[in-house]
Design an enzyme around this catalytic site. Structure first.
Site, PDB file in Angstrom:
ATOM      1  N   CYS A  45      -1.916 -31.511  13.705  1.00 31.02           N
ATOM      2  CA  CYS A  45      -1.413 -30.128  13.696  1.00 31.02           C
ATOM      3  C   CYS A  45       0.064 -30.073  14.089  1.00 31.02           C
ATOM      4  O   CYS A  45       0.815 -29.232  13.574  1.00 31.02           O
ATOM      5  CB  CYS A  45      -2.237 -29.261  14.635  1.00 31.02           C
ATOM      6  SG  CYS A  45      -3.961 -29.087  14.129  1.00 31.02           S
ATOM      7  N   ASP A 139      -2.133  -6.507  -1.302  1.00 27.04           N
ATOM      8  CA  ASP A 139      -3.276  -5.586  -1.320  1.00 27.04           C
ATOM      9  C   ASP A 139      -4.276  -5.892  -0.224  1.00 27.04           C
ATOM     10  O   ASP A 139      -5.342  -5.278  -0.143  1.00 27.04           O
ATOM     11  CB  ASP A 139      -3.960  -5.606  -2.689  1.00 27.04           C
ATOM     12  CG  ASP A 139      -4.467  -7.011  -3.079  1.00 27.04           C
ATOM     13  OD1 ASP A 139      -4.268  -7.965  -2.290  1.00 27.04           O
ATOM     14  OD2 ASP A 139      -5.040  -7.137  -4.172  1.00 27.04           O
TER      15      ASP A 139
END
Length: 219
Positions: A45, A139
């Protein structure tokens, strides 16, 4: 079950390294990339966060906001950022969500709803499924879901490629073939009839099979 493509991205409020946000409001009229990590101060990570920081200008050009998540406190994220800068050359230049109550991880089905306990006492292996990428449109609908194992770093060049395709196909009735890259030929969507296609593409198209109609990428 993973959140389905086309579903509305769940809204939430959370503390981040750049202050408290309400997710849908934070997205606004932009696209968004939400990417999660099982634990702060983990090696794979660390490389991912630094790589994404380096590539942020590419996401900016595409109008995509970046936001990370780890089930550790925000102050840990800040300290981790110093390590990322030292080892990768780039510190996170986007907000990181602190999800100590696991609420967002569970909301996005990255952990079972029954998961409980203090996030700080959980190991990266406990949170192995919190390795997900969500691309969300203006959206607020989910456009892409990718889930990676802890041992495989994410390919952000591929994620940029997919975003290019998503944004192109949101504007034009086309699809992109395997390994497509920006500027290459595309395929007329199956929902477009030949009569419609003749209007949209008066110059015609290449058709090795009746169901494969190849045209230059629309501008």
């Amino acid at each position: 079950m993973t959140i389905q493509i086309g579903a509305e991205a769940p809204d939430f409020a959370a503390d981040t390294t750049e202050g408290r946000i309400k997710f849908h409001d934070w997205i606004g009229d932009s696209w968004a990339l939400l990417f999660s990590h099982p634990k702060d101060f983990t090696p794979v990570c660390t490389t991912e966060l630094g790589t994404l920081a380096r590539l942020k200008p590419e996401f900016d050009k595409r109008g995509v906001k970046l936001i990370g998540l780890s089930v550790d406190p925000v102050d840990n994220h800040t300290r981790w950022g110093a390590d990322i800068k030292e080892t990768q050359g780039f510190a996170p230049n986007y907000p990181m969500i602190g999800d100590t109550d696991l609420a967002v991880a569970k909301l996005y089905n990255m952990l079972p709803a029954s998961t409980s306990g203090d996030a700080t006492s959980r190991t990266a292996a406990d949170n192995a499924t919190v390795r997900t990428v969500f691309v969300i449109g203006p959206d607020k609908k989910v456009k892409l879901v990718l889930v990676y194992p802890m041992t495989t770093g994410r390919n952000f060049d591929e994620i940029l490629r997919v975003i290019d395709s998503l944004q192109l196909t949101a504007k034009h009735r086309v699809a992109t073939p395997a390994d497509w890259k920006q500027g290459e030929d595309v395929i007329i969507a199956g929902s477009v009839t030949d009569d419609e296609a003749k209007t949209i593409y008066p110059g015609g198209w290449k058709s090795p099979k009746p169901y494969i109609r190849i045209v230059p990428q629309p501008k």
